[in-house]
Design an enzyme around this catalytic site. Structure first.
Site, short mmCIF file in Angstrom:
data_model
loop_
_atom_site.label_atom_id
_atom_site.label_comp_id
_atom_site.label_asym_id
_atom_site.label_seq_id
_atom_site.Cartn_x
_atom_site.Cartn_y
_atom_site.Cartn_z
N LYS A 21 3.47 5.43 -6.93
CA LYS A 21 4.89 5.46 -7.27
C LYS A 21 5.33 4.27 -8.12
O LYS A 21 6.04 4.43 -9.12
CB LYS A 21 5.69 5.52 -5.97
CG LYS A 21 7.19 5.48 -6.12
CD LYS A 21 7.86 5.78 -4.79
CE LYS A 21 7.69 4.66 -3.77
NZ LYS A 21 8.51 3.49 -4.06
N ARG A 96 15.79 5.46 1.36
CA ARG A 96 14.66 5.67 2.27
C ARG A 96 15.03 6.57 3.45
O ARG A 96 14.14 6.99 4.20
CB ARG A 96 14.20 4.34 2.86
CG ARG A 96 13.23 3.59 1.99
CD ARG A 96 12.73 2.37 2.72
NE ARG A 96 12.25 1.36 1.80
CZ ARG A 96 11.03 1.33 1.30
NH1 ARG A 96 10.14 2.22 1.66
NH2 ARG A 96 10.68 0.40 0.45
N ARG A 133 -9.45 0.11 0.30
CA ARG A 133 -9.17 -1.12 -0.46
C ARG A 133 -9.78 -2.34 0.20
O ARG A 133 -9.78 -2.47 1.43
CB ARG A 133 -7.67 -1.41 -0.45
CG ARG A 133 -6.83 -0.63 -1.38
CD ARG A 133 -5.43 -1.23 -1.25
NE ARG A 133 -4.39 -0.34 -1.67
CZ ARG A 133 -3.11 -0.45 -1.28
NH1 ARG A 133 -2.76 -1.40 -0.44
NH2 ARG A 133 -2.22 0.38 -1.73
N ARG A 165 -7.25 -5.96 4.23
CA ARG A 165 -5.97 -6.47 4.76
C ARG A 165 -5.65 -5.76 6.08
O ARG A 165 -5.92 -4.58 6.22
CB ARG A 165 -4.82 -6.16 3.79
CG ARG A 165 -4.77 -7.04 2.58
CD ARG A 165 -3.36 -6.96 1.99
NE ARG A 165 -3.29 -7.59 0.70
CZ ARG A 165 -3.30 -6.93 -0.47
NH1 ARG A 165 -3.35 -5.61 -0.47
NH2 ARG A 165 -3.25 -7.56 -1.61
N ARG A 176 2.66 3.85 8.92
CA ARG A 176 3.68 3.83 7.86
C ARG A 176 3.96 5.23 7.34
O ARG A 176 5.10 5.56 7.01
CB ARG A 176 3.24 2.90 6.72
CG ARG A 176 3.33 1.43 7.10
CD ARG A 176 3.30 0.52 5.89
NE ARG A 176 2.09 0.65 5.10
CZ ARG A 176 0.93 0.03 5.38
NH1 ARG A 176 0.83 -0.75 6.44
NH2 ARG A 176 -0.11 0.19 4.61
#
Ligand SMILES: [Zn+2]
Length: 222
Positions: A21, A96, A133, A165, A176
């Protein structure tokens, strides 16, 4: 006074974390010559510049709380009134929630939003993207399970340790995404009901996705 022949371009961009995005939002804003308004960036800037809402937001965050819909709307309202937003804007990261969407519509008026774009990427795809990642813990260089450093897991740039991470673990990503499903999908559906939503497949070549978004906006608005 300079006149403009094109109508204003006022866009919203939705998409799950990992859908690409941010990248597409920057490109679209540039293409249409409107400011890319990222609520995360804006909140930090308002705090730095000490605007009325920035000060309130800082107090709230300093107290360890989330910034409320009301404060966020105040920030948006201040930002959309800036001279560079007179011919349009692109909002990234707002609204949101359904309430924020309705508040925004009340602020802009029913004709004040031209199109909401939804970059659609399946949940499993973004989980795979994010959870693969890896990042250098010293210099921040990016790697992935598919594209590891030459010597796993030592950074090619600085020799630092390349790790995952905490935010990027599958569990953290799924949490999330659950929040997105619960809070943000209802506002996406609401914009669809208003006839303002266009959905684009967010899987594939980045440049082709940009082209598709540009032609969607162009066909709809011009
Ligand atoms: Zn490094």
């Amino acid at each position: 006074m300079e006149s403009t022949t094109r109508p204003p371009v006022r866009l919203l961009v939705f998409g799950r974390q990992g859908a690409g995005k941010g990248t597409q939002a920057v490109r679209l804003a540039e293409q249409f010559g409107v400011p890319h308004i990222s609520t995360g960036d804006m909140l930090r800037a308002a705090v730095r510049e000490g605007t009325e809402f920035g000060q309130r937001a800082k107090e709230i965050m300093d107290a360890g709380h989330l910034v409320s819909d009301e404060v966020m709307l105040g920030l948006i309202s201040e930002r959309l009134a800036q001279p560079d937003a007179v011919n349009g804007w692109l909002l990234d990261g707002f609204p949101r929630t359904l309430q924020q969407g309705k508040d925004l519509m009340a602020l802009t008026g029913a004709d004040g939003i031209d199109l909401a774009l939804d970059l659609d990427v399946a949940e499993d795809v973004v989980v795979e993207r994010i959870s693969s990642r890896r990042v250098c813990s010293s210099c921040g260089a990016n790697y992935s399970v598919q594209v590891p450093p030459t010597s796993p897991w030592t950074c090619d740039v600085c020799g630092g340790e390349v790790t995952q991470r905490d935010d990027d673990t599958e569990q953290a990503v799924r949490e999330r995404l659950a929040t997105y499903l619960l809070q943000t999908i209802p506002v996406v559906k609401w914009f669809e009901e208003q006839g303002l939503l266009a959905t684009v497949d967010g899987v594939g070549d980045r440049d082709e996705i940009t082209e598709e978004l540009i032609s969607l906006v162009t066909n709809r608005l011009f």
